[in-house]
Design a protein around this motif. Structure first.
Motif, short mmCIF file in Angstrom:
data_model
loop_
_atom_site.label_atom_id
_atom_site.label_comp_id
_atom_site.label_asym_id
_atom_site.label_seq_id
_atom_site.Cartn_x
_atom_site.Cartn_y
_atom_site.Cartn_z
N GLY A 194 28.34 39.69 32.29
CA GLY A 194 29.34 39.38 33.30
C GLY A 194 29.32 40.34 34.48
O GLY A 194 29.80 40.00 35.56
N CYS A 195 28.75 41.54 34.26
CA CYS A 195 28.66 42.53 35.34
C CYS A 195 27.23 43.00 35.56
O CYS A 195 26.74 43.00 36.69
N HIS A 196 26.54 43.39 34.47
CA HIS A 196 25.24 44.05 34.60
C HIS A 196 24.07 43.07 34.54
O HIS A 196 23.10 43.26 33.80
N ALA A 197 24.19 42.01 35.33
CA ALA A 197 23.11 41.03 35.49
C ALA A 197 23.00 40.69 36.96
O ALA A 197 24.02 40.61 37.66
N ASP A 198 21.78 40.50 37.43
CA ASP A 198 21.61 40.21 38.85
C ASP A 198 22.18 38.86 39.25
O ASP A 198 22.37 38.58 40.42
N SER A 199 22.49 38.01 38.26
CA SER A 199 23.06 36.70 38.54
C SER A 199 24.57 36.69 38.44
O SER A 199 25.21 35.64 38.62
N ALA A 200 25.20 37.83 38.11
CA ALA A 200 26.65 37.90 37.96
C ALA A 200 27.34 37.65 39.30
O ALA A 200 26.76 37.85 40.36
N SER A 201 28.59 37.17 39.24
CA SER A 201 29.32 36.89 40.48
C SER A 201 29.49 38.16 41.31
O SER A 201 29.44 38.12 42.53
N THR A 202 29.72 39.29 40.63
CA THR A 202 29.73 40.60 41.30
C THR A 202 28.75 41.49 40.55
O THR A 202 29.15 42.25 39.66
N PRO A 203 27.47 41.41 40.88
CA PRO A 203 26.46 42.16 40.10
C PRO A 203 26.62 43.66 40.25
O PRO A 203 26.84 44.18 41.34
N ILE A 204 26.53 44.37 39.12
CA ILE A 204 26.62 45.82 39.10
C ILE A 204 25.35 46.38 38.49
O ILE A 204 24.97 46.04 37.37
N SER A 205 24.67 47.24 39.24
CA SER A 205 23.45 47.88 38.76
C SER A 205 23.81 48.96 37.75
O SER A 205 24.88 49.59 37.87
N PRO A 206 22.98 49.22 36.71
CA PRO A 206 21.66 48.62 36.44
C PRO A 206 21.79 47.27 35.71
O PRO A 206 22.75 47.04 34.99
#
Length: 831
Positions: A194-206
């Motif tokens: 839900g967060c740590h994926a590049d496809s998330a609505s609000t992507p969080i690195s890593p």
């Protein structure tokens, strides 16, 4: 190993860097407040907090008051005041007494070694969310107070590493992510996507929960401890920090630990060959810190070192208030070894705090922007904003940008427009900007105007704008890294350091800062005593080391640089010791790539050895892949021969090369000119300078729609439109220059009517010189002249059909169109 008196025998290398410090502690106090100190432009005898005590007794007390005391009152004044906890360096009754107390906890010769720095760096009353940022800011307060007193060059003392151990059996991550995918990844994918994926609505690195397993595996490695799964960051976040637990944090952390343990148990242990000739082993943190000291920063008014490593704030550690903190947003990630990687994201200051740049730079009418940056590629245009202090796409105080291989510097002055135009850019042919780490400095002053320096060298690009004043600067603009204020003209790349000075640095200062380097660096001392003297017969050999300067280059690699041999016993001198085929090992094995020292064949001997600096082994640097992380990766050296011990490496037979694929039998024999070739060719055809303002502006606008490759199969219709616009602008400049057009077309009557000017003789007078320039003469392959003339005459017929009703100036307009049709055709494009 023999002991030695470090104060008398330790070898010191006078390097531009800071020595690791032994922390001494002050009496504790935990109160403090936010930093709201005013800007301190000049010594003012006033002081903070409405000071009414005795004035500063000396110039040094005045500097103390302005640069240190005013800035720490709101941070330390609740405790370290008169009648409070000792030392009372933040007392407000007498700044002279505060000065005396501060001198007991501040080292003016080496500010980084001050006890005050050690305390706040350890978390004592840190007023920011990063202890490191507090330490760096406190260092700057003391450095600014010290002024010229602080030593620009400090000593690094090489001492024995804390432990001396042989390379141990260790586990390393397999290249194939299949094992990770079957053990740890299912938990990450289910609970973290839900967060740590590049496809998330609000992507969080890593992006360790990415749907791309290779991306997820690469990002997860640094969060996993194969040797001690319980210490893995994934486990700690759940167990101790209660981060994103999906059920019960204790059971969730146990589940994650079990998954990592299962992953680890399936990995084979790497053990070093028993026959290997090797040094002792070290981790990066066993080294001696060699931080980027020795910089000239007396006039720095804002500095970002990007040491936080997490969060969304880049701290200004210049010590000049108000601190210009930058908020990170969009696509960004922190880079190991200090830095931020902007890939669609940006870093923005507030209007209020950005105004200190306006106030302090206008006061001197000169400034410098200095950075260590690594552009992501050489295809960015706009110019793409690396650093901008602006109000929008068309208004700015300054901008440092990128256009392909060029750096662009825009500065608003009384002799420029509100957009800082015309820009100063590095020459196209020089290709100064490269997609690698570079030290870039731009300066402005009212004598020399704008200057650009790359990797310590002045580029020689001369500012064509007469220097003016900065009186028109606007204090409502905002400082932004990586984009314009409207989020357009984005720049991608890594910024490892940025500083803004309110003076124009000179060549000596720029060279000094370039040589100081950037990032978190260590000296690793690899002990080779037991190899050189296995029987311990020579006491001087007990302190023999091969030393590397090592840095975590980015989130994926280490840089090993310039090894040298040295003994910490000043009385020792090597005597013809063979050193052949050195390799770097990591985690129980030799690194598979980056072995730059295997061709070494030399002797360590007295003729080339110096007791203070040792003997150089190589001037080369190399990059080694990061595996577990900077706190866990274990390094060592191996040798084919060192002294009398040998283990000659036998290289495996290389695999035979595969049969090359058939060449494309229909590959075209012709190509097209690329953007810079078209730009230069049209200049040669028309005689108009490439630096003509109108031509240059059109080129910068359409450059991205001109061909970038010579392959004709990559040619697009949009390319032709860009060429046409360039040709029109060049031909307009030619025809509007009465002197140039007369010399180019001496027999054509530009003042005649279309009827008289474009009779048969007039057409030849225009077309023949034009084709001579566009096509040349006597070439082996070229269009048929008669066919081209037929096409141009047909164009002239259509444009002169107005006959007697043609408007004034039609003759010149038709000449421009005819020139553009010829110059912008395939005759120019194809090669």
């Amino acid at each position: 190993m023999t002991s030695k008196n470090k104060s008398s025998l330790a070898n010191t290398l006078k390097l531009s860097s800071a020595i690791i410090i032994s922390l001494a502690f002050l009496q504790g106090c935990t109160d403090g407040g936010p930093n709201n100190s005013p800007v301190n432009e000049l010594p003012d005898n006033g002081g903070g907090n409405n000071y009414s005590g005795p004035p500063p007794a000396t110039d040094d007390v005045q500097r103390f008051q302005t640069h240190f005391w005013n800035n720490v009152l709101d941070k330390c004044g609740n405790c370290h005041n008169e009648g409070g906890q000792s030392p009372t360096f933040a007392r407000q009754d007498d700044v002279n007494l505060a000065y005396a107390e501060a001198n007991t906890v501040a080292d003016l010769n080496s500010p980084v070694d001050s006890r005050l720095v050690a305390k706040v760096g350890g978390g004592h009353n840190c007023w920011l969310s990063s202890n490191q940022a507090c330490a760096d800011t406190m260092t700057s307060y003391i450095s600014n107070w010290a002024g010229d007193t602080a030593s620009a060059t400090t000593e690094i003392v090489l001492t024995d590493p804390p432990t001396l151990s042989d390379p141990g059996a260790t586990k390393t991550f397999p290249d194939d992510p299949a094992l990770f995918q079957s053990t740890v990844y299912p938990l990450l994918e289910q609970y973290c996507a839900g967060c740590h994926a590049d496809s998330a609505s609000t992507p969080i690195s890593p992006f360790f929960a990415s749907s791309d397993i290779n991306t997820a595996y690469s990002a997860a490695k640094s969060k996993i401890n194969l040797d001690t799964p319980a210490d893995s960051r994934f486990v700690v976040r759940l167990r101790s920090e209660f981060h994103n637990c999906w059920d019960d944090c204790t059971s969730d952390s146990n589940e994650m630990e079990a998954a990592i343990q299962s992953f680890s148990d399936s990995i084979q242990v790497e053990e070093l060959d028993a026959e290997a000739v090797h040094s002792k082993a070290l981790t990066l943190l066993d080294g001696i810190p060699a931080s980027s000291g020795g910089r000239y920063e007396a006039d720095a008014i804002a500095t970002w070192q990007f040491k936080a490593g997490s969060g969304s704030t880049a701290f200004d550690t210049s010590g000049v208030e108000p601190a210009l903190e930058l908020t990170l947003n969009g696509e960004f990630n922190w880079v190991g070894g200090w830095g931020i990687n902007l890939n669609g994201g940006s870093a923005r200051g507030s209007t209020a705090n950005s105004s200190k740049l306006h106030d302090l730079i206008k006061a001197t009418n000169e400034y410098t922007i200095e950075g260590w940056i690594a552009p992501a590629n050489v295809t960015q245009e706009g110019p793409a904003r690396i650093v901008t202090y602006s109000g929008g796409s068309n208004t700015r105080n300054f901008t440092l940008g990128q256009t392909l291989y060029n750096y662009n510097f825009l500065n608003r002055s009384t002799n420029s427009d509100a957009n800082g135009q015309p820009a100063l850019s590095t020459a196209d042919a020089d290709e100064r900007l490269q997609a690698t780490l570079q030290h870039i400095v731009v300066t402005y002053d009212p004598v020399n105007g704008r200057r650009i320096y790359v990797n310590g060298e002045y580029t020689g690009d001369v500012d064509g704008v007469e220097p003016g004043t900065l009186n028109d600067w606007n204090d409502t603009y905002v400082l932004v890294l990586g984009a314009e204020t409207d989020n357009n003209d984005k720049w991608s790349g890594v910024i490892k350091f940025l500083s803004i000075h309110n003076r124009a640095l000179n060549q000596e200062q720029i060279t000094q800062n370039f040589e100081a380097g950037v990032g978190e660096r260590f000296y690793l001392l690899f002990n080779v005593s037991e190899v050189i003297d296995p029987n311990d017969t020579d006491p001087g050999v007990n302190d023999a080391y091969i030393v590397f300067e090592v840095a975590q280059w980015d989130s994926y690699s280490y840089l090993f640089n310039a090894p040298f041999f040295i003994s910490l016993d000043d009385s020792y001198t090597p005597n013809n010791i063979p050193l052949i085929g050195m390799s770097i090992g990591i985690n129980g094995k030799e690194a598979t790539v980056g072995q730059a020292y295997r061709n070494i064949d030399m002797a360590l001997d007295s003729a080339n050895y110096n007791a203070d600096s040792g003997q150089p082994v190589s001037t080369l640097g190399t990059v080694i892949a990061l595996e577990k992380g900077s706190s866990s990766d274990e390094f060592f050296l191996t040798f084919e021969q060192l002294a009398d011990q040998t283990n000659v490496r036998i290289e495996a037979e290389p695999l035979p090369l595969p049969t090359p694929p058939d060449a494309n039998p229909v590959s075209p024999d012709i190509g097209v000119r690329t953007f810079e070739e078209i730009y230069a060719t049209l200049s040669q055809i028309t005689g108009v300078s490439m630096n003509n303002a109108n031509v240059r502006n059109v080129y910068l606008t359409v450059k991205q729609q001109l061909p970038t490759k010579e392959d004709i199969e990559s040619f697009l219709s949009s390319h032709q439109m860009g060429i046409t616009q360039m040709a029109i602008e060049y031909c307009s400049a030619l025809m509007d220059d009465t002197s140039l057009r007369s010399s180019t077309f001496p027999s054509f009557d530009f003042n005649g009517t279309v009827g008289s000017a474009y009779d048969s003789a007039g057409r030849d007078a225009l077309i023949d010189p034009l084709l001579s320039r566009v096509m040349g003469t006597g070439l082996a392959t070229q269009p048929v002249t008669a066919d081209v003339k037929t096409e141009l005459n047909a164009l002239i017929d259509r444009l002169t059909s107005c006959a007697g009703s043609c408007e004034a100036g039609r003759t010149v307009k038709v000449a421009k169109a005819t020139c553009a049709a010829a110059a912008g055709s395939a005759i120019t494009l194809v090669q």
